[in-house]
Design a protein around this motif. Structure first.
Motif, PDB file in Angstrom:
ATOM      1  N   SER A 157      36.660  27.591  25.169  1.00 42.97           N
ATOM      2  CA  SER A 157      38.086  27.264  25.352  1.00 42.97           C
ATOM      3  C   SER A 157      38.620  27.975  26.582  1.00 42.97           C
ATOM      4  N   THR A 158      37.903  27.817  27.685  1.00 46.97           N
ATOM      5  CA  THR A 158      38.283  28.449  28.946  1.00 46.97           C
ATOM      6  C   THR A 158      38.395  27.392  30.037  1.00 46.97           C
ATOM      7  N   VAL A 159      39.452  27.467  30.831  1.00 42.84           N
ATOM      8  CA  VAL A 159      39.656  26.565  31.961  1.00 42.84           C
ATOM      9  C   VAL A 159      39.476  27.388  33.234  1.00 42.84           C
ATOM     10  N   TRP A 160      38.501  27.014  34.051  1.00 41.29           N
ATOM     11  CA  TRP A 160      38.157  27.769  35.252  1.00 41.29           C
ATOM     12  C   TRP A 160      38.811  27.139  36.471  1.00 41.29           C
ATOM     13  N   TYR A 161      39.247  27.979  37.404  1.00 39.75           N
ATOM     14  CA  TYR A 161      39.975  27.446  38.554  1.00 39.75           C
ATOM     15  C   TYR A 161      39.694  28.248  39.813  1.00 39.75           C
ATOM     16  N   LEU A 180      49.929  22.588  31.885  1.00 40.39           N
ATOM     17  CA  LEU A 180      48.630  22.287  32.469  1.00 40.39           C
ATOM     18  C   LEU A 180      48.696  20.983  33.269  1.00 40.39           C
ATOM     19  N   PHE A 195      41.239  18.122  38.070  1.00 35.72           N
ATOM     20  CA  PHE A 195      40.063  18.436  37.257  1.00 35.72           C
ATOM     21  C   PHE A 195      38.800  17.772  37.763  1.00 35.72           C
ATOM     22  N   TRP A 208      36.281  18.603  25.305  1.00 34.83           N
ATOM     23  CA  TRP A 208      37.691  18.308  25.615  1.00 34.83           C
ATOM     24  C   TRP A 208      38.433  17.883  24.340  1.00 34.83           C
ATOM     25  N   MET A 282      40.262  22.653  39.270  1.00 33.14           N
ATOM     26  CA  MET A 282      39.919  23.216  37.967  1.00 33.14           C
ATOM     27  C   MET A 282      38.731  22.486  37.359  1.00 33.14           C
ATOM     28  N   TYR A 284      37.239  22.358  33.284  1.00 34.74           N
ATOM     29  CA  TYR A 284      37.245  22.889  31.915  1.00 34.74           C
ATOM     30  C   TYR A 284      35.815  22.916  31.397  1.00 34.74           C
ATOM     31  N   PHE A 307      39.676  32.239  35.197  1.00 31.32           N
ATOM     32  CA  PHE A 307      39.924  31.329  34.095  1.00 31.32           C
ATOM     33  C   PHE A 307      41.213  31.695  33.385  1.00 31.32           C
ATOM     34  N   PHE A 310      42.333  27.807  27.288  1.00 33.67           N
ATOM     35  CA  PHE A 310      42.758  26.424  27.062  1.00 33.67           C
ATOM     36  C   PHE A 310      44.102  26.487  26.341  1.00 33.67           C
TER      37      PHE A 310
END
Length: 443
Positions: A157-161, A180, A195, A208, A282, A284, A307, A310
Motif C-alpha cells: 500500500s505504497t505509492v512511489w513518486y 491523489l 501514473f 490496485w 508516480m 503504485y 513514497f 496509499f
C-alpha cells in the motif's frame, strides 16, 4: 497460483540479467555451512522456496545463522513459481523437502487439506503468537490448526513518486483519494502523466483494486469477498470498480493511456518513473519498488525515490494490504523434526534481523528492531506494516483459487485488464468477475 508477487521476487526473475546469472549458479541448491558441533550436528534440513537471485542469497544468510546456532546443514532448493506442483511431485517421488516457504494463503490451505503439513510446535506457535499480530496467525491456520509461520512480508500500500516531478508541478504528497487524483492531474498539466501502470502484468491491477476495496468497503467486507462469502456482483465491488475507473478512464492520469499501460510490465512501470527518460510521476506498487529503483536505475530511496501511503478512499481508512511467505514443515520430509527446529529459529527476531540487515526484506514480527533495517525508507515501511496491527489484510488474489486469482490470461487478471482497456461498465465487469470466481471456487 504463484504470481511473481508479494515481494521483490517479482523483480528478481524479470528485471535483471545479473540475477538470472545468480540463479543459474544456485539452481541445483547448495549446502549452507559445515555441520560441526551443535545439537543438530550431522543432520541436514532441505528448504524449498520460490526465491531467486538476491532474495535466495539473503535467505541463505538466515540459514547460515541457523547452521551456526545448531550445527545442522541446510540445502535450499528453488521451487519455481508453481510451488504446489513442485511440492506434489517431490512428495510423490519420495523426495519431499523438510520445509517449504509458501507464498500464498490458498496454497497453504491446499497443502493442509492434502494432509501434507505438520502443525507448528508449541514453541514456534508461542513465539509467533507473541511476536505477530493475530491476523498473521489466522492466515497460517487451517481448520483450527496452526501450520504456517509468516516470516517475510510485503507492504503493498505504497505509492512511489519522483520528488523532481512533484517539485516541478508544485504538488505535495496527497492524503486522500481525491487529493491523489488532483495531484495527478496537476502533474499531467506540468507535462508528465500521473501514473505508470503495469497493465501487462494483471497482478498489479488486482493490487490496485484491493487497496481501493479495503479502504472503501472495510476489512469485514474484504474478508467476505476474499472467501467468496459475498458475490463479486455485490454493490461494494461495483462501487470500488467505479472508483478505480476514475483513474483508468482518464488519459491525463495513465501514462500512454490504457493501450500503453497494457503494454507495460512491472519493471517497465518503475522505469517510466525512475529511469533515465521519465514518462510518469508516480507508480503504485509495494515496498519492492524501492529495490528496483535503486538497483536498476541508481535512485536513492528516501531521496530521489520517495513514497506515501496509499490514501484512504472517501471516509475509509488508508489501507494496508500485504503479502508474505509462510514457513511450513512437510510430514514426508526426511528430517521434519530438524525442519521444525528451523521454524523455531525463524520465529525469533534474531532470524529476521539477519535478512533485515541484508536488505529487501520486511518482517511482520513486531519484536524485530527497526534499527536492523539498513535505510530509513525500509524502516518507515516496516513501521507502517507493524503499526497496522490486525487491520493488515493479505493480498486477496493470493487467497483465491489459482484459476481465478493467479493465472495469466484468465480470471481476475484478464478481467481487470479488460476493465483497464474499457472501464465504462463496472457492473458488467463485476458480473464477469463473479462468473469466473464462482467457477473457480466451485472447482
Amino acid at each position: 497460483m504463484r504470481r511473481p508477487s508479494n515481494t521483490t521476487r517479482r523483480t528478481a526473475a524479470t528485471v535483471s540479467a545479473a540475477l538470472a546469472v545468480a540463479l543459474t549458479a544456485t539452481a541445483c541448491g547448495g549446502t549452507t555451512g559445515p555441520a560441526s558441533g551443535g545439537e543438530l550436528s550431522g543432520q541436514t534440513v532441505t528448504v524449498a522456496g520460490v526465491w531467486t537471485g538476491s532474495e535466495q542469497k539473503n535467505f541463505k544468510k538466515v540459514l547460515d545463522a541457523f547452521t551456526e546456532k545448531t550445527g545442522a546443514k541446510t540445502v535450499f532448493v528453488p521451487s519455481g513459481d508453481n510451488v504446489s506442483t513442485f511440492v506434489g511431485s517431490k512428495i510423490e517421488g519420495g523426495n519431499a523437502p523438510d520445509v517449504v516457504m509458501v507464498p500464498q494463503v490458498g496454497v497453504l490451505k491446499q497443502f493442509a487439506s492434502e494432509g501434507w503439513l505438520k502443525p507448528l510446535s508449541d514453541k514456534t506457535a508461542k513465539s509467533a503468537t507473541d511476536g505477530l499480530a493475530p491476523v498473521w496467525k489466522d492466515y497460517g491456520t487451517v481448520d483450527g490448526t496452526y501450520y504456517g509461520l509468516y516470516f517475510k512480508a510485503a507492504h503493498k500500500s505504497t505509492v512511489w513518486y519522483s520528488p523532481d516531478a512533484f517539485t516541478q508541478a508544485g504538488v505535495t504528497e496527497p492524503s486522500s483519494w481525491t487529493g491523489l487524483l488532483e495531484a495527478g492531474r496537476t502533474l499531467s498539466d506540468s507535462g508528465r502523466p500521473a501514473f505508470a501502470i503495469a497493465g501487462e502484468d494483471g497482478w498489479t491491477l488486482t493490487d490496485w483494486f484491493e487497496n481501493v476495496y479495503l479502504s472503501q468497503a472495510g476489512p469485514e467486507k474484504y474478508d467476505q469477498l476474499a472467501q467468496h462469502k459475498i458475490k463479486w456482483t455485490d454493490e461494494s465491488v461495483v462501487k470500488a470498480l467505479t472508483t478505480l475507473a476514475e483513474v483508468f478512464k482518464d488519459k491525463q492520469l495513465v501514462a500512454g493511456g490504457a493501450q500503453g499501460a497494457l503494454r507495460t510490465d512491472f519493471p517497465a512501470s518503475v522505469e517510466q518513473v525512475f529511469g533515465p527518460e521519465p514518462k510518469a510521476g508516480m507508480v503504485y506498487e509495494g515496498d519492492f519498488v524501492a529495490g528496483v529503483a535503486k538497483d536498476e536505475f541508481g535512485r536513492k530511496p528516501g531521496e530521489d525515490a520517495k513514497f506515501f501511503p496509499f490514501p484512504g478512499v472517501g471516509a475509509g481508512e488508508p489501507p494496508v494490504v500485504s503479502g508474505g511467505d509462510a514457513a511450513v514443515v512437510l510430514k514426508e520430509g526426511k528430517n521434519a523434526e530438524a525442519g521444525m527446529r528451523l521454524l523455531e529459529f525463524l520465529a525469533t527476531p534474531e532470524a529476521a534481523e539477519v535478512w533485515a540487515g541484508a536488505g529487501g526484506f520486511l518482517s511482520p514480527n513486531k519484536d524485530v528492531s527497526l534499527d536492523a533495517y539498513g535505510d530509513d525508507v525500509t524502516r518507515e515501511t516496516a513501521e507502517s506494516l507493524i503499526g497496522a496491527g490486525n487491520s493488515v489484510r493479505f493480498d486477496m488474489s493470493d487467497q483465491a483459487p489459482a484459476a481465478f486469482g493467479g493465472t495469466k490470461g484468465a480470471g481476475e487478471w484478464k478481467l481487470l485488464q479488460d476493465f483497464l482497456r474499457d472501464p465504462s461498465d463496472p457492473k458488467a465487469t463485476a458480473a464477469k468477475l463473479e462468473a469466473a470466481a464462482a467457477k473457480a471456487y466451485r472447482n
